[in-house]
Design an enzyme around this catalytic site. Structure first.
Site, short mmCIF file in Angstrom:
data_model
loop_
_atom_site.label_atom_id
_atom_site.label_comp_id
_atom_site.label_asym_id
_atom_site.label_seq_id
_atom_site.Cartn_x
_atom_site.Cartn_y
_atom_site.Cartn_z
CE1 TYR A 95 -4.45 -1.06 -0.06
CE2 TYR A 95 -3.34 -3.00 0.80
CZ TYR A 95 -4.44 -2.41 0.21
OH TYR A 95 -5.53 -3.18 -0.11
CD GLU A 137 -6.78 -6.01 0.65
OE1 GLU A 137 -5.57 -5.92 0.97
OE2 GLU A 137 -7.34 -5.18 -0.10
CB ILE A 281 -20.76 -21.03 -19.70
CG1 ILE A 281 -21.75 -22.10 -19.22
CG2 ILE A 281 -19.42 -21.65 -20.10
CD1 ILE A 281 -22.06 -23.17 -20.24
CB THR A 282 -16.30 -20.72 -16.30
OG1 THR A 282 -16.09 -19.31 -16.31
CG2 THR A 282 -15.72 -21.32 -17.57
CG PHE A 399 -18.53 -5.80 -15.62
CD1 PHE A 399 -19.03 -6.13 -16.86
CD2 PHE A 399 -17.91 -4.58 -15.46
CE1 PHE A 399 -18.91 -5.26 -17.94
CE2 PHE A 399 -17.78 -3.70 -16.52
CZ PHE A 399 -18.29 -4.04 -17.76
N PRO A 402 -13.94 -1.99 -16.39
CG PRO A 402 -12.95 -0.19 -17.46
CD PRO A 402 -13.35 -1.60 -17.69
#
Length: 417
Positions: A95, A137, A281-282, A399, A402
């Site tokens: 970071y 995280e 489809i996976t 998705f 962006p």
């Protein structure tokens, strides 16, 4: 917490960042790779060349600036980023590298507009967001390591089977080299493969798990990408897997991650609508298999759009499931049907997955929707569901690109299967 003054300064920069966002992020990546080349393996060179990562980061920065006084609106985005970071093994020490280069890029790109006051405000804002991500995280890493069969970091897996699914998609079955059991992943999640590159470095790719949880293997089904037209050839990893990786090969794998999944423990009486295009489809297949196993009576509509029959993966599997489960309705949509070939059955048609087709298959417009595929398909389906006034809680998608690309409503001619 951030002070009111810091929030006001960051929000005031949102319009400027929106104007110069991609210029800023291009500068940021160039600077970071020059000053800190050790982080380059965390990034996809093809996505960098295509500008996808620059646009995605620009959108994230603008969204953070605009909503810094209402971070609840960014909850889903923060979870997506944290899951992606955990899949790539991003750690707290990374970071400060990002922060230093981002602040330097803001100063360089905005010039006189980047006063000391603006830079100080953004330093505080970045530190605040970094702490949120680092803490989330850390929790993800703990959760991944604590479950039965779980681990942290990368682990050696052996390819135990390689199976051709279509002209462009091949499945790889992966089992732990040490013989340990596998964790029970959530259907829809992905794993990360780390592979060596010709220049002596490594590169990482996320691949959705295409089988149901509870097997003695992880299965990924990979489309071979040609990468034509890119400055940096795309498809290095997919081509390497297709051409060079055979049963017996060993690859490095990180634990399953991802915020896109179906929670099979939460039963719903709504129909489950699964929409996939191409290799999308996976994760959808994993969701379908898990649902049929756990809630075999739930009504399911499964629609798969493909270029043609030769590129279609898992058709035989889906057909067998449809014969076994009367609650499963299937439809195949081909955008370029093979000349001279006859469509098989009433559940096949020519065209794109569009609102007209969905109206025919789901006239009630009721359902829990999960979809994945190329960007044009995703954009169209997303806006079709918005046009139907489907509540956001019933819309779920994976998705790759962006997130802001979903916000622009497409034209009628931009349909894609």
């Amino acid at each position: 917490m951030l002070s009111d003054q810091t929030i006001a300064i960051v929000k005031s920069t949102a319009p400027v960042l929106a104007t110069h966002g991609e210029t800023l992020t291009r500068h940021f990546y160039q600077r970071m790779f020059s000053h800190n080349p050790e982080v380059r393996p965390f990034f996809n060179a093809a996505n960098q060349s295509a500008g996808l990562q620059q646009r995605a980061l620009a959108g994230a920065i603008c969204a953070y600036a605009a909503n810094i006084d209402n971070l609840g609106a960014l909850r889903d985005a923060v979870e997506l980023i944290a899951q992606k970071h955990a899949s790539l093994q991003i750690k707290p020490e990374h970071y400060p590298i990002v922060g230093e280069n981002l602040l330097a890029s803001i100063r360089d790109v905005l010039g006189e507009g980047a006063t000391d006051e603006v830079i100080d405000a953004w330093a505080q804002a970045y530190g605040f967001l970094a702490d949120i991500l680092i803490n989330r995280e850390a929790q993800i890493y703990r959760d991944l390591a604590s479950v039965d069969g779980g681990w942290e970091g990368f682990k050696a897996f052996e390819v135990i089977k390689k199976q051709r699914e279509s002209d462009v998609i091949t499945s790889f079955y992966l089992a732990p080299k040490d013989g340990a059991p596998l964790p029970h992943f959530k259907p829809g999640q992905y794993i990360t493969l780390r592979l060596p590159t010709p220049d002596g470095q490594t590169t990482m790719r996320n691949y959705s798990l295409s089988d149901m949880p509870g097997q003695n293997w992880f299965r990924i089904s990979v489309k071979r990408e040609d990468g034509k037209g890119a400055k940096v050839p795309g498809g290095f990893v997919s081509n390497h897997l297709h051409k060079a990786i055979e049963p017996g090969a060993v690859v490095e794998v990180a634990p399953p991650c991802g915020e896109f999944f179906l929670d099979v423990t939460k039963a719903s009486e709504r129909p489950l609508v699964l929409l996939a295009a191409g290799v999308g489809i996976t994760p959808i297949l994993s969701i379908l298999l898990a649902t049929l196993e756990t809630t075999p009576n739930r009504p399911i509509l499964f629609v798969h759009g493909c270029l043609n029959e030769r590129t279609q993966a898992f058709k035989e599997t889906i057909d067998q499931l449809a014969q076994k489960y009367p609650n499963l309705t299937t439809h195949y949509r081909y955008s370029e049907h093979d000349a001279g070939a006859a469509l098989q059955g009433e559940n096949s048609s020519i065209g794109f997955i569009d609102q007209d087709l969905l109206d025919q298959l789901l006239p009630s417009h009721d359902g829990e929707f999960y979809f994945c595929g190329p960007q044009p398909f995703m954009v169209n389906v997303y806006h079709d569901l918005l046009d139907w006034d489907i509540p956001p809680a019933q819309i779920h998608f994976e998705f790759f690109g962006p997130r802001q690309a979903l916000d622009t409503k497409p034209g009628a001619t931009s349909r894609a299967a």
